[in-house]
Every structure is written in C-alpha cells, then in structure tokens.
Scaffold this active site. Structure first.
Site, PDB file in Angstrom:
ATOM      1  N   GLY A 532       0.967  -1.114   0.112  1.00 35.25           N
ATOM      2  CA  GLY A 532      -0.089  -0.051  -0.157  1.00 35.25           C
ATOM      3  C   GLY A 532       0.795   1.333  -0.137  1.00 35.25           C
ATOM      4  O   GLY A 532       1.963   1.102  -0.208  1.00 35.25           O
ATOM      5  N   ASP A 648      -7.814  10.351  -2.634  1.00 35.13           N
ATOM      6  CA  ASP A 648      -7.245   9.208  -3.318  1.00 35.13           C
ATOM      7  C   ASP A 648      -7.949   8.019  -3.890  1.00 35.13           C
ATOM      8  O   ASP A 648      -7.807   6.886  -3.770  1.00 35.13           O
ATOM      9  CB  ASP A 648      -5.870   8.785  -2.447  1.00 35.13           C
ATOM     10  CG  ASP A 648      -5.035   7.980  -3.218  1.00 35.13           C
ATOM     11  OD1 ASP A 648      -4.806   8.253  -4.663  1.00 35.13           O
ATOM     12  OD2 ASP A 648      -4.202   7.240  -2.652  1.00 35.13           O
TER      13      ASP A 648
END
Ligand code: NAG
Ligand code: NAG
Ligand code: NAG
Ligand code: NAG
Ligand code: NAG
Ligand code: NAG
Ligand code: NAG
Ligand code: NAG
Ligand code: NAG
Length: 833
Positions: A532, A648
């Site tokens: 991530g 995002d």
C-alpha cells in the site's frame, strides 16, 4: 363510402368511450365498478379495481401503480375476505359507506364504516386522488374527507401518508405485512409508533410482546439509530408531535418521482424508487440490519458495537450481571452497576457519545427545556437514570429523562449524547480523603464548629477541582500515550468532556501483536496481499477462523505514520456498506498495524485492467460497482457525521467482497471538512496521477469536487477497461478522457465499452454511465455534479445536462507533472504552480 363513414363514427364512439373510461377517477352513489373496470387517478399514476395477488386466483379490491409491471399493489380493501369469482362490485352507499359486494345474493364482503356521517353530506362520491388516496367526500367538494384509504395503510407507505397515532380519535396508522405475496391478509409483522413515553418506532411480530427492532426517538433529523435516513433531494421528512397527533411522513420534492416504502411479509422495510429506464424498482434504502439491530441485544446497560468482537460490552461503570453467560456470548441478562447509586450523596453523570438512545417507553420529556434544565430535572429525581437532548440539530434542545434500566443501546454514527447517572465513585473522580471527610470527619467537625464548616468545605471543593483538572490532564495524556499516536488534530472535539468513556471515540478493538503475527504466519511472504501507500498488506486468519487483512506500517516510512493516524482517525468513525470495515488496530513494539475485514476479491484494478480477469466482470457487475462506489462516496461527502474528502479515489483503492460489492478503502490522505468549509488549499499535493483534478494538480485546491473528478475517471476506466494514466489508443494521441469525449461527440460512445461486454450490456446504462463520467471530469469544479446528483443520475431516467470538453483534453495542456509515467502508487511530492 357510407360503410367507411359508419366505421369512422363507430371508431370514434369506441375511442370516446375508452377515453371516458380511462379518465374516470370518481364514482357517485348510483355508480358501480365491476370486476374488470377500474378508476384511474387524474395523473394516471394509480389505478383502482379488482386484482389477484401473486399466484392466487382470489379477487381483491385494491389500488396499484398503473402501467407498472409486475403489478405493484399499494392498498387492499377486503384483505381478509377474498372474493373467489369475478362477481365483485365496488360502490359508494348513499350514506357515504364504501362497499365491496359479491356473490349472487349480493353479500357485503367489505365496507368502509365511515362512522357517523355529517348531515351536510348529501351526495357522497368516491375519488381516487393523485397521491394514491381513495377518498369519500361530498360531491360539492366542501368539508373534509368522510373516509380515506390513507388512514388505513397496509404494507405500503406513500408520500403524504401519516405513520403514527391520532391522539384525539385514537386512530393508529400502522403497517401490517401481508401473509405472503399471494395473500394480502394481515401477516406476521406490524410496524407502529409506540407512544408510551417519547414516541419511537417499533417493528414487531404480532404474537410477540417484545419488538424485534426499535428506531427512535426522532432527533430532528431521523429516527435515532436509523442511519442514512436523513432528508435528501428526493423527499423531505416530517415528524409531528403535539397534543393532537404524533406521526412521521414524507413529501416529495419532485412529484414525478415514484417512491414508496414497502413492508414485506418477512417484516423488512425498504424504500424503493421506480426507474423508468429499467422498468424496475430500485432499492434506495432499507433498515440496515446488523448484529446490533435486534432489540435489547446486549441486555440492560449493555452496549452493542457491530465493529467489535464480541459486539456486546458493558457500559463503562457497569459489569456483566451474569459473567458466565456473558463470556459465553449470552448477553440478554445485561449488566449491572459496579457501585450502587446513592442519590443523597449526590450522583453524577457520565456522557456516552454517539449512542443510540435507550428504549424510551418509560421516559418523560419536555420539548422546550435546555440540556442544563434537563440535568437539573434528572438530578432532582432519584429515580431518574439518564437524560439527553431530544433534538440534536444546531445546539441541541429538548429534554428526555429515563426512569428505568437503560436498554437497547448501540454505537451509531450520529452525534447523539446520553448522560447516564453514576455513583460519584464510578466517575473516576474519587479522592480517598473526600468520602472520609464528608462522612466521619465532617460529622465530628460539625459538633465542634457548626458555623465555620462552610469554609473548609469550600477549600476542599477548590482542591477537589484542582485535582480533577490534574487528573484530567494526566488521564488524557495517558490515553494518548497508550495508543502511541501523538495526535495533534483530533483532541479538541473528542476530549471535550472529562467523563467521556475511554474507547468510545474509536469504538475499536486493539489486537495483540502475538495474535496478528500468528494469524499471518509471522508476516510470511506468501501471505502478502500487496504494497500500500505506506507499507505492506497481509492476509491473516484469526483463531476463530475469521479472515482479516493486516496493513502494516513500514518502519522506515515517516510519512506513513501520518497517513496511518489519519486512516485510523477517519475510518474508525465511518460505517457504510460501501466502505471497507476496520476491525481494529495493533500498536506494539514499534509496530503499527490496522486490521480490516478481508476482501476475497482484492481490488478492482486487478479485474478491470487485466485482459483475462476482466472478462469475469460483466456489464451488470460493473454497473453495480459504479453504483456502490457512488453511494460510498456520497456517504463520505454528505451522509456521515463529517464531510470527508477522500483525495485518493482510484481503482486500486476499491476493494471487492465475495459478492463483488465495492468498498472504498485507504483513508490515509482523507481530509475532514467542517460544515461551512467548501475547499481547502495545500502545498503538499497528494493523490495519484491520472485521477487528480486540474485545480488540485495545478493549484493545490481540493474539495469534494476533486473526488468527483476522480470518480469520473474511475467511471470511464470501469466502462472502458483502460487506465487513464498511460492510456494509448492506436488512432490518436488522446488520453482516456479525451478519447471518451471524442467518441461521445461523434455519437459513438458505445465504442468506449470494453469489447467483451458489448453483447451483454444494457446500452442505455452504458451511455448514461459514460455521460455521467464525462460530467464528473469537467474542467471547472463548478461544472461537475455533486455526488448526491450523481447517485440520482444513476437511479433516474431524466435527461442529463450536456458535458463540455473535459479537463486535460489535449496533451499540450497537460502540466508536466501530469505526464510523469507513474505506477499506481500514490504520489506525494507534486509541487503546485
Ligand atoms: C408463483 O408460482 C411460481 C411457480 O410455482 C413460483 O416460482 C413463484 O414464486 C410464485 N409467485 C408467487 C408470487 O408466489
Ligand atoms: C348505510 O346504509 C346502509 C343501507 O344502505 C345501512 O345498512 C348501513 O347501516 C348504513 N350505515 C350507516 C353508517 O348509516
Ligand atoms: C344484486 O344487486 C344487483 C344490482 O345492484 C341487482 O340487480 C340484483 O337484483 C341483486 N340481487 C339480489 C339477489 O339481491
Ligand atoms: C350468499 O350466497 C353464498 C353462496 O353463494 C352463501 O354462502 C351465503 O350464505 C349467502 N349469504 C346470505 C346472506 O344469504
Ligand atoms: C417545559 O419546559 C419549559 C421550560 O422549562 C416550561 O416552561 C414548560 O412549562 C414545560 N412544559 C411542561 C409540559 O412541563
Ligand atoms: C420521579 O419521577 C417519577 C417518574 O416521573 C415520578 O413518578 C416520581 O414521583 C418522581 N419523584 C420525585 C421525587 O419527584
Ligand atoms: C449555538 O451555540 C453557540 C455557542 O454557544 C452560540 O453562539 C449560537 O448562537 C447558538 N446557536 C443557536 C441557534 O442557539
Ligand atoms: C475508571 O476507573 C475504572 C476502575 O478504576 C477503570 O477501569 C476505568 O478505565 C476508568 N475509566 C476512565 C474513563 O478513566
Ligand atoms: C422532476 O423529475 C422529472 C423526471 O425525473 C424531471 O423530468 C423534471 O425535470 C423534474 N422536475 C423538477 C422541477 O426538478
């Protein structure tokens, strides 16, 4: 010629006859509706006549939506007395009674029993009104309705109806489910407004005295505990409580919207909207059921939080009444006080935040009192166990007092505070010397110096307050150091109350490092799901078999810590079926980890951008996914307690559960907006190439509209199966947005659709999605719709506004930073102009 003439006249006759038949919404006392004839409301929305439900051949008089298939019935007259043949007749009696008559001997199977009729009613007529209400009124149009079907609801709740009680006449307008889809007679379930204490909404089995669901009390916005049910652009809610009546109702903002609440034979309530385009009912809302929904799940003074495992815990200051049962997850016996109340010694109150108010059947209320007056009132009466504001809008108003054990408390999203009476010693403000002093020492003092006793007590009070302040200081420090998050932003609001319960602001479980290591096989490489923005994600299996995803903050990532904190701060407070669910965290020995529910289908990008796997996702799945993302984003922007900009949104941040339901994840960059703040400016542009809106990429301005832009890119990516970032097309040098725009302009938008879906798609849905996608990627933020409009656009037929040329149309205009060929990892170092 003559023959033709004859036919013409004949034809005209038939047509005019049909017209009369179609237009009729009223019958007079000398008219009748036979089985086969119908009345139609003036706007042609509703139709009244005889019908057979489901697979039954029985005949009932009812009202249904005209021209909607399958037939959707909203009201039935002779629910319990079906007619077994086609002999049914419907008429209005001369005295204003509606009658359904059947059989060769004209038996009355149903009558409306209008009660005493006013003498001024001379010519009663029955009329099917536009909202779907069958009324009996005087032909003159004067006076009120003699009778109306809206007073006798069944399983459908339409705009303009009232749900609740007329306190003067005692009329109770409740919902009763059908026995089955084939049988409209009253079934197993009822839903009604309970008017003991402050009114609340009960869902109940007819046979069972205990409700299985409870919503309420009404807090000014919604029924407390019934999330995502606030007013919106489709309809406005109304809750009325006065001397005469108590009811809930809604009115449509746009009367051409077709919406209803349906109470199913299984006792579930849904709001369904009719979508003209698909000719289907679209589920708009349902009473979200989770493991905390069942009435009294955790017993009295137990508190349910579906995010916790186990879900039930005792409220702070309380302990399980029956520890053995409790540890075996049998919670119904609930909790009891650690320390008995002692009214004469002056109990205190502890505030519990974000809780569903307990059952109000034994409550007292006053709608104009303030919270301060409310506290005084509760303090004054020793049997008062808790108090709260009724209306949570603005600064809060009204006073609710409880006089019994508090039951059916759960964690909710709404900011609703409950003040529970506690023994002083349970408020953690005990100082050993104080009780001694007040009881024994003070007694002896009294003997010696009766008059001056006030002075020491005053100074003790001052010291007491000082100690309190110190205790508070260390307590809140300790609290922060326990979590090891030197949080500088979140402390003002959340720590406003000294006696706030400790874990409530996160409502999360803390997992031990051992447990997490074990579950992930000590972070084995083959358990790694991916990388991530700030570390690796692992799959784990807990001892009880539950699968989890563990996001482990990389020890070297400094920037990661900020994102980690941010994620924890946001996602712990959010709960929606289209957001990934956080189960807990683990912060131990330099490790910081977040633990989520595991999403077996991983992320959306793995499907849509993969040649082979993309064939798994057909058009209907994709359309479903688009809807889901839109709803999740709407929740962030509008429906949760805060306005949150995700910042995002991208395909790799959309996770898919086992049923391919999309869940928005990764709140590391999310940003909270206050109510009146619409946009913000930053020097630190974060986000992912290909999804950044122009005003954000170029000027660092972000708002909910920058999320809308990212959503638009995502829509076009999902439809086309192509990435915006790094897009190339054989014929032109466009990016994906420009490519979509060209095709749209040339009327060839369908060509954007990924090839494998062309045969299975619903063209109108595809075109609409592309259209919406283009509206979302408009250059100017003001030209982009809000997410609430987007959700409506997906759900409705209405015409969409024409998009202009989207942002970044030609490559020449794309800022240099935008052309960096990046991978999908979030960028954080773009400098604004
Ligand atoms: C009607 O019968 C069919 C076939 O038995 C069944 O599939 C369907 O579910 C039934 N419909 C209703 C409304 O009961
Ligand atoms: C209305 O009239 C019918 C007869 O036409 C009678 O049977 C019925 O009792 C009357 N109802 C009332 C409420 O007066
Ligand atoms: C039933 O009602 C119809 C119409 O109102 C009437 O013509 C007929 O005679 C009645 N039959 C009986 C058995 O009363
Ligand atoms: C009317 O006729 C039905 C059969 O058609 C019979 O069952 C019923 O008893 C009759 N009612 C009266 C009032 O005669
Ligand atoms: C409610 O509270 C207000 C303000 O304290 C008071 O004026 C009013 O009389 C109260 N009403 C009732 C019914 O107690
Ligand atoms: C406290 O409130 C209860 C319930 O309203 C009432 O029955 C009782 O009389 C009150 N007691 C006092 C001392 O006011
Ligand atoms: C709400 O409270 C704030 C601060 O106490 C105050 O300034 C404001 O006027 C209040 N608003 C209303 C509508 O009472
Ligand atoms: C209050 O004290 C109890 C027992 O001493 C403790 O378990 C609890 O965590 C404390 N609560 C707070 C809010 O400090
Ligand atoms: C109401 O909705 C219809 C269909 O969805 C739409 O055509 C119409 O413009 C809307 N009217 C208003 C005033 O928004």
């Amino acid at each position: 010629m003559k023959v033709l003439h004859y036919f013409l006249i004949f034809g005209l006759l038939i047509m005019s006859d049909l017209r009369i038949c179609w237009a009729q919404d009223t019958i007079a006392a000398d008219e009748a509706i036979q089985d086969g004839d119908t009345l139609v409301s003036a706007d042609e929305m509703y139709e009244l006549g005889f019908f057979s439900p489901g697979n039954s051949t029985n005949r009932y008089l009812g009202i249904w939506y005209k021209n909607k298939s399958p037939q959707t019935v909203v009201w039935v007259a002779n629910r319990e007395k079906p007619i077994t043949d086609l002999s049914g007749v419907f008429r209005v009696d001369i005295n204003g009674s509606l009658l359904v008559i059947a059989g060769s001997n004209n038996t009355t199977v149903w009558s409306s029993n209008p009660g005493p009729i006013s003498l001024t009613t001379i010519n009663p007529v029955a009329q099917l009104l536009n909202p779907g209400n069958l009324v009996v009124r005087d032909q003159s149009g004067q006076g009120s309705f003699i009778w109306q079907s809206f007073d006798h609801p069944g399983d459908a709740f339409l705009a303009g109806m009232k749900f609740g009680k007329d306190l003067v006449s005692g009329r109770d307008r409740r919902w009763t489910s059908w026995k089955s889809l084939d049988d409209p007679s009253p079934g197993k379930y009822v839903a009604f407004m309970d008017t003991n204490g402050f009114p609340q909404l009960f869902f109940k089995e007819v046979q069972n005295p205990v409700p299985f669901l409870r919503f309420g009390p009404w807090n000014g916005l919604t029924f407390n505990g019934m999330p995502s049910h606030t007013s919106n652009s489709l309809f406005t809610h109304k809750f009325v409580l006065d001397d005469k009546e108590v009811y809930y109702g809604y009115t449509l903002v746009n009367t051409s919207v077709v919406t209803r609440v349906y109470f199913s034979p299984e006792g579930d309530a849904f709001r369904l909207n009719w979508i003209e385009r698909t000719q289907m009912w679209f589920l708009y809302w349902n009473a979200d059921i989770d493991m905390c929904s069942r009435f009294g799940q955790c017993g009295s003074y137990g508190r349910c939080n579906p995010k916790n495992s186990p879900a039930c815990s005792c409220m702070e200051g309380f302990e399980p009444r029956n520890p053995d049962e409790w540890s075996a997850s049998e919670w119904s016996s609930g909790c009891r006080r650690r320390t008995a109340l002692s009214c004469s010694n002056g109990d205190g109150f502890r505030v519990f935040k974000n809780v569903k108010m307990p059952d109000t059947r034994r409550s007292w209320y006053n709608q104009s009192m303030t919270l301060g007056e409310c506290e005084t009132a509760c303090k004054r009466n020793c049997s008062c166990t808790a108090y709260a504001n009724i209306d949570i809008r603005i600064n809060g108003s009204g006073c609710l007092l409880w006089f019994d054990d508090l039951i059916d408390i759960r964690t909710v999203d709404e900011s609703q505070d409950l003040y529970v009476r506690m023994a002083i010693s349970d408020l953690n403000i005990t100082i050993p010397s104080i009780p001694q002093l007040t009881s024994k020492q003070a007694d002896s003092n009294k003997k010696r110096q009766k008059i001056v006793v006030v002075v020491p007590i005053l100074s003790i009070l001052v010291i007491f307050i000082l100690i309190l302040a110190i205790l508070y200081g260390t307590w809140s420090k300790r609290k922060r150091s326990q979590v090891q998050l030197p949080d500088k932003t979140a402390e003002t609001d959340d720590e406003k109350y000294i006696m706030e319960s400790q874990d409530d602001d996160t409502g999360l479980s803390s997992f031990s490092l051992t447990k997490i290591s074990k579950s992930t096989n000590n972070f084995a490489n083959d358990k790694k799901l991916g990388e991530g923005g700030f570390g690796s994600v692992y799959k784990g299996v807990l001892d009880d078999g539950q699968e989890i995803a563990v996001k482990r903050l990389s020890k070297t990532s400094r920037q990661g810590l900020g994102e980690f904190k941010n994620e924890l701060k946001f996602i712990a407070k959010l709960q929606h079926r289209n957001l990934v669910k956080l189960l807990g965290y683990c912060i131990q020995r330099n490790e910081s980890m977040l633990i989520y529910e595991y999403m077996p289908n991983k992320s959306l990008d793995l499907f849509i951008f993969d040649k082979i796997k993309s064939s798994v996702l057909g058009w209907s799945d994709r359309f479903h996914i688009l809807h889901g993302i839109a709803r999740g984003l709407l929740y962030l922007h509008q429906d949760s307690r805060f306005k949150i900009v995700h910042r995002d949104l991208k395909a790799s941040n959309i996770l898919l559960d086992v049923d391919m339901n999309p869940k928005i994840s990764d709140f590391g960059l999310a940003r909270m907006f206050t109510e009146h703040e619409n946009e913000a400016n930053t020097n630190n542009i974060v986000g992912t190439l290909g999804y950044l809106s122009p005003e954000y990429a170029l000027d660092g301005i972000f708002s909910e509209k920058s999320d809308v832009f990212s959503f638009g890119v995502l829509v076009l990516e999902i439809v086309s199966g192509k990435k915006n970032q790094g897009f190339s097309h054989e014929n032109d040098s466009d990016n994906l947005l420009a490519h979509a725009w060209r095709l749209f302009e040339e009327g060839k938008a369908m060509e954007l659709l990924g090839a494998h879906m062309r045969n299975s798609c619903v063209a109108s849905e595809v075109l609409r999605s592309i259209h919406i996608g283009l509206l979302c990627v408009q250059h100017h933020a003001n030209d982009r719709p809000t997410m609430s409009s987007v959700v409506l656009m997906f759900g409705e037929e209405g015409a969409l506004s024409q998009p202009k040329q989207p942002a970044f149309f030609a490559k020449g205009k794309v800022p240099q930073c935008y052309l960096v060929s990046g991978n999908d990892i979030t960028m954080t170092t773009l400098e604004p102009r």
